[in-house]
Design an enzyme around this catalytic site. Structure first.
Site: not given
Length: 413
Positions: A335, A163, A303, A399, A340, A314
């Site tokens: 998002k 991502c 994010h 990830f 996403h 975050e």
């Protein structure tokens, strides 16, 4: 001395619309692009919702024969690249082709053709597998086809950092131009994996929202009642150039790229490092690279995935980096409206951040209805906000503990 790098054109294919104007207008209006999945039967699936691109016709951007054998993620990237190139006005010919490159990010590539080919192989045998299978599946075919389309013969590569791939792609393109290895780059991110295996896989990890009865409310970053992310698709592409190259041809400049940071968590396959340590080091690296302090940042495109751990860590990471300015710095997650886009997220979010600077507007975090004590920053809830932005930051975390941050600045000659 490192060369200055500017953005001269952008293109968007998103769940909010086809084209920059439609996507940006919907984003600023706080509209959601999330709905029920139409690509396949979701009867036995826990999550039945996604951010699908609506009304896209590959033949509007590609010759009919080519469109039929082009995977959707490649078609999205080529369409967004065409928009970005047209907006930029950059022309590629024999004189500059080796100095123009392509670098895009993609997380999973042609998952749809992989699923289809597996069925053909099982039912009809290896002789019936299409020779286009491998070229249609691999993620680097997006920049490959873009380079063929426009004749760009400079650096050509694809990032596959989950991502964070789109932001890594923009950051690496920025550094390629800074160092003088190219004069211009077509860069960004793309993804199209709204398929049974993708949705089943993320569902098995309990990563997806199951708010199926109210899709447009499902993506709710930083909200107390968030229950997972929503898969989206599309592409965000930018044309970035050295300032000298852009000024030489009288290009319109949207914003300047001034900082890029990356880091690794070294912690877990899917969970962020405790207290957001990897995230905070990434943001600090971008600030150091830009040569500015945290108090110069006027907006953070987070994010913000709408997952419990990501949003919490975050928030902690922003507090660690921005200290007393953390609660005074607007933070929003686009998002909440697009879902996403995985490897494509960083591309469209860098475009959104550039447009925020251009238009002096911060898009909202929609569906933020139930704040809690753990999430106490200014997340620009539910309505866009006018603001003069000199510097803006965009975060992407993936990830495997891979992190990327990009910093843009309002262009001044």
């Amino acid at each position: 001395m490192k060369r200055r790098v500017v953005i001269t054109g952008v293109g968007l294919i998103t769940p909010l619309g086809i084209g920059v104007d439609d996507s940006w207008e919907a984003l600023c209006a706080g509209k959601s692009g999330i709905g029920e999945i139409t690509r396949f039967d979701t009867t036995n699936f826990d999550s039945k919702i996604a951010g699908e691109v609506k009304g896209f016709n590959a033949e509007d951007f590609l010759p009919k024969k080519e469109a039929k054998r082009t995977q959707l993620f490649i078609a999205y990237a080529m369409a967004a690249s065409q928009m970005a190139m047209e907006a930029s006005g950059l022309k590629i010919d024999d004189s500059n082709a080796p100095r123009v490159g392509v670098l895009t990010g993609c997380g999973l590539g042609g998952l749809e053709i992989l699923e289809e080919t597996a069925r053909v192989l099982e039912k009809r045998g290896p002789k019936r597998v299409t020779p286009f299978f491998i070229p249609m599946m691999i993620g680097n075919m997006a920049p490959g086809m873009i380079s063929i389309r426009f004749g760009a013969k400079g650096p050509n590569a694809s990032m596959a950092t989950a991502c964070a791939a789109g932001t890594h792609a923009v950051g690496e393109a920025f550094e390629i131009i800074q160092s003088g290895r190219a004069d211009a780059m077509i860069t960004g991110g793309v993804e199209s994996v709204i398929t049974p295996t993708c949705v089943a896989g993320f569902s098995a990890m309990k990563a997806l929202s199951t708010r199926n009865d109210d899709p447009q409310k499902a993506s709710r970053p930083f909200d107390r009642d968030r229950d997972g992310f929503v898969v989206g698709e599309g592409s965000g592409i930018l044309v970035v150039e050295s300032l000298e190259n852009a000024e030489k041809r009288g290009a319109n400049i949207l914003a300047e790229i001034v900082g890029y940071g990356m880091s690794g968590d070294g912690h877990h396959m899917t969970a962020p490092s405790p207290d957001g340590d990897g995230m905070s080091r990434c943001m600090q690296a971008a600030l150091d690279n830009a040569g500015i302090s945290y108090d110069r940042i006027n907006y953070i495109n987070a994010h913000g995935t709408s997952t419990p751990l990501n949003d919490y860590y975050e928030t902690l990471a922003i507090k660690a980096v921005f200290k007393e300015r953390a609660k005074l710095t607007p933070v929003s997650s686009t998002k909440s409206m697009t879902g996403h886009l995985l490897g494509g997220a960083g591309g469209i979010e860098t475009v959104f951040t550039a447009l925020s600077i251009r238009d002096s507007i911060i898009p909202p975090t929609i569906n933020l209805e139930n704040p809690d004590e753990e999430h106490d920053l200014d997340y620009v809830p539910n309505a866009a906000r006018k603001a003069d932005l000199d510097y803006a930051m965009s975060n992407s975390f993936g990830f495997g503990g891979t992190n990327a941050t990009i910093i843009l600045k309002k262009f001044k000659a």
